[in-house]
Design a protein around this motif. Structure first.
Motif, PDB file in Angstrom:
ATOM      1  N   ASN A   1      73.787  -5.812 -28.014  1.00 21.93           N
ATOM      2  CA  ASN A   1      73.274  -7.164 -27.785  1.00 21.93           C
ATOM      3  C   ASN A   1      73.957  -7.799 -26.578  1.00 21.93           C
ATOM      4  N   SER A   2      73.218  -7.983 -25.506  1.00 23.11           N
ATOM      5  CA  SER A   2      73.794  -8.532 -24.277  1.00 23.11           C
ATOM      6  C   SER A   2      74.115 -10.022 -24.397  1.00 23.11           C
ATOM      7  N   MET A   3      73.707 -10.640 -25.504  1.00 19.68           N
ATOM      8  CA  MET A   3      74.017 -12.061 -25.721  1.00 19.68           C
ATOM      9  C   MET A   3      75.434 -12.270 -26.265  1.00 19.68           C
ATOM     10  N   PHE A   4      76.067 -11.223 -26.739  1.00 20.53           N
ATOM     11  CA  PHE A   4      77.441 -11.360 -27.219  1.00 20.53           C
ATOM     12  C   PHE A   4      78.334 -11.764 -26.061  1.00 20.53           C
ATOM     13  N   ASP A   5      79.181 -12.778 -26.276  1.00 22.10           N
ATOM     14  CA  ASP A   5      80.098 -13.170 -25.217  1.00 22.10           C
ATOM     15  C   ASP A   5      81.540 -13.293 -25.684  1.00 22.10           C
ATOM     16  N   TYR A   6      81.776 -12.996 -26.957  1.00 27.54           N
ATOM     17  CA  TYR A   6      83.149 -12.916 -27.449  1.00 27.54           C
ATOM     18  C   TYR A   6      83.279 -11.664 -28.307  1.00 27.54           C
ATOM     19  N   PHE A   7      84.437 -11.012 -28.157  1.00 29.21           N
ATOM     20  CA  PHE A   7      84.675  -9.767 -28.868  1.00 29.21           C
ATOM     21  C   PHE A   7      86.061  -9.826 -29.489  1.00 29.21           C
ATOM     22  N   LEU A   8      86.157  -9.348 -30.729  1.00 32.80           N
ATOM     23  CA  LEU A   8      87.419  -9.418 -31.460  1.00 32.80           C
ATOM     24  C   LEU A   8      87.728  -8.061 -32.073  1.00 32.80           C
ATOM     25  N   TRP A   9      88.999  -7.837 -32.268  1.00 35.35           N
ATOM     26  CA  TRP A   9      89.455  -6.679 -33.042  1.00 35.35           C
ATOM     27  C   TRP A   9      90.213  -7.181 -34.268  1.00 35.35           C
ATOM     28  N   TYR A  10      89.879  -6.574 -35.406  1.00 35.86           N
ATOM     29  CA  TYR A  10      90.555  -6.862 -36.661  1.00 35.86           C
ATOM     30  C   TYR A  10      91.206  -5.585 -37.164  1.00 35.86           C
ATOM     31  N   LYS A  11      92.293  -5.774 -37.880  1.00 29.51           N
ATOM     32  CA  LYS A  11      93.043  -4.673 -38.463  1.00 29.51           C
ATOM     33  C   LYS A  11      93.035  -4.860 -39.964  1.00 29.51           C
ATOM     34  N   LYS A  12      92.852  -3.755 -40.697  1.00 32.18           N
ATOM     35  CA  LYS A  12      92.794  -3.875 -42.150  1.00 32.18           C
ATOM     36  C   LYS A  12      93.645  -2.795 -42.803  1.00 32.18           C
TER      37      LYS A  12
ATOM     38  N   ASP B   1     101.007   0.888 -37.394  1.00 29.68           N
ATOM     39  CA  ASP B   1      99.672   0.670 -36.832  1.00 29.68           C
ATOM     40  C   ASP B   1      98.605   1.431 -37.603  1.00 29.68           C
ATOM     41  N   SER B   2      99.011   2.304 -38.507  1.00 33.06           N
ATOM     42  CA  SER B   2      98.042   3.045 -39.318  1.00 33.06           C
ATOM     43  C   SER B   2      97.252   2.061 -40.173  1.00 33.06           C
ATOM     44  N   ALA B   3      95.952   1.996 -39.953  1.00 33.24           N
ATOM     45  CA  ALA B   3      95.076   1.018 -40.613  1.00 33.24           C
ATOM     46  C   ALA B   3      93.642   1.321 -40.194  1.00 33.24           C
ATOM     47  N   VAL B   4      92.732   0.554 -40.732  1.00 30.40           N
ATOM     48  CA  VAL B   4      91.337   0.608 -40.258  1.00 30.40           C
ATOM     49  C   VAL B   4      91.143  -0.541 -39.270  1.00 30.40           C
ATOM     50  N   TYR B   5      90.549  -0.245 -38.138  1.00 37.05           N
ATOM     51  CA  TYR B   5      90.318  -1.240 -37.097  1.00 37.05           C
ATOM     52  C   TYR B   5      88.817  -1.493 -36.960  1.00 37.05           C
ATOM     53  N   PHE B   6      88.459  -2.766 -37.000  1.00 37.84           N
ATOM     54  CA  PHE B   6      87.067  -3.176 -36.829  1.00 37.84           C
ATOM     55  C   PHE B   6      86.932  -3.960 -35.534  1.00 37.84           C
ATOM     56  N   CYS B   7      85.941  -3.636 -34.746  1.00 35.06           N
ATOM     57  CA  CYS B   7      85.583  -4.531 -33.660  1.00 35.06           C
ATOM     58  C   CYS B   7      84.457  -5.439 -34.146  1.00 35.06           C
ATOM     59  N   ALA B   8      84.378  -6.607 -33.555  1.00 40.18           N
ATOM     60  CA  ALA B   8      83.370  -7.589 -33.945  1.00 40.18           C
ATOM     61  C   ALA B   8      82.953  -8.367 -32.703  1.00 40.18           C
ATOM     62  N   ALA B   9      81.774  -8.930 -32.748  1.00 45.24           N
ATOM     63  CA  ALA B   9      81.257  -9.669 -31.596  1.00 45.24           C
ATOM     64  C   ALA B   9      80.426 -10.848 -32.068  1.00 45.24           C
TER      65      ALA B   9
ATOM     66  N   ARG C   1      89.415   4.492 -38.709  1.00 46.91           N
ATOM     67  CA  ARG C   1      90.695   4.640 -39.425  1.00 46.91           C
ATOM     68  C   ARG C   1      91.681   5.324 -38.491  1.00 46.91           C
ATOM     69  N   LEU C   2      92.738   4.593 -38.132  1.00 49.71           N
ATOM     70  CA  LEU C   2      93.775   5.122 -37.252  1.00 49.71           C
ATOM     71  C   LEU C   2      94.963   5.584 -38.090  1.00 49.71           C
ATOM     72  N   THR C   3      95.387   6.806 -37.851  1.00 54.89           N
ATOM     73  CA  THR C   3      96.569   7.356 -38.516  1.00 54.89           C
ATOM     74  C   THR C   3      97.587   7.720 -37.461  1.00 54.89           C
ATOM     75  N   ILE C   4      98.773   7.139 -37.586  1.00 56.58           N
ATOM     76  CA  ILE C   4      99.854   7.447 -36.649  1.00 56.58           C
ATOM     77  C   ILE C   4     100.744   8.489 -37.310  1.00 56.58           C
ATOM     78  N   ILE C   5     100.916   9.592 -36.630  1.00 55.34           N
ATOM     79  CA  ILE C   5     101.684  10.712 -37.175  1.00 55.34           C
ATOM     80  C   ILE C   5     103.123  10.600 -36.700  1.00 55.34           C
ATOM     81  N   PRO C   6     104.081  10.509 -37.646  1.00 57.06           N
ATOM     82  CA  PRO C   6     105.493  10.353 -37.230  1.00 57.06           C
ATOM     83  C   PRO C   6     106.013  11.589 -36.495  1.00 57.06           C
TER      84      PRO C   6
END
Lengths: 114, 113
Positions: free
Chosen positions: B27-38, B84-92, B108-113
């Protein structure tokens, strides 16, 4: 204390039962939202309310209803629960005019419909 | 129609390296974008945002890049840490509309020690 609370946190119910999920907030925000999260589908908007007298349908409102009892309270009801309403439900709040529309989420309610 | 897409359901990265999470929108009408971590058993929490008038926004270890012509944004985390291991959602959303957020499906991001 959490700014956005949801009750219950977990609920198991049977097909055809009426269920109410409750959300309360102490942030003083006017806007409140209900989302559901399903695996592989992200968060989808069910209903939202911009003030006590304002209720709007989201993208998946069928089978759900809401009530905005006060600025701080927004309830989601499933009039007759069905198994495909099994999901994780989130309430969120936001305040307009503060720049980015950052939404603040509650901890979620895990609902299972058998 | 999925207006916001995260095509990678999961990502594993070594601790200390860079994590790059991608998001595409239609959607080219989106003008703000966010990242959420869960994190598990918690609600999503806001991480970082960018408006369409910018192509980069940085906050500590987190940087979001926006390529409007490609309708693509990415979140860079450097260096990656186990927390930082979590699920990341982008939103607009569209700021001149009702500002409803449209979410991606999550990575789902997994950081390997």
């Amino acid at each position: 204390d959490a700014d956005v609370t949801q009750t219950p946190r977990n609920r198991i119910t049977k097909t055809g039962k009426r269920i109410m999920l409750e959300c309360s907030q102490t942030k003083g925000h006017d806007r409140m939202y209900w989302y559901r999260q399903d695996p592989g589908l992200g968060l989808r908007l069910i209903y939202y309310s911009f003030d006590v007298k304002d209720i709007n349908k989201g993208e998946i409102s069928d089978g759900y209803s809401v009530s905005r009892q006060a600025q701080a309270k927004f309830s989601l009801s499933l009039e007759s629960a069905i198994p495909n309403q099994t999901a994780l439900y989130f309430c969120a709040t936001s305040e307009p005019g503060t720049g980015v529309n950052e939404q603040f989420f509650g901890p979620g309610t895990r609902l299972t419909v058998l | 129609d999925q207006q916001v897409k995260q095509n990678s359901p999961s990502l594993s990265v070594q601790e200390g390296r860079i994590s790059i999470l991608n998001c595409d929108y239609t959607n080219s009408m989106f003008d703000y974008f966010l990242w959420y971590k869960k994190y598990p058993a918690e609600g999503p929490t806001f991480l970082i945002s960018i408006s369409s008038i910018k192509d980069k926004n940085e906050d500590g270890r987190f940087t979001v890049f926006l390529n409007k012509s490609a309708k693509h944004l990415s979140l860079h985390i450097v260096p990656s840490q186990p927390g930082d291991s979590a699920v990341y959602f982008c939103a607009a959303y569209t700021s001149f509309g009702n500002e409803k957020l449209t979410f991606g499906t999550g990575t789902r991001l997994t950081i390997i020690p």
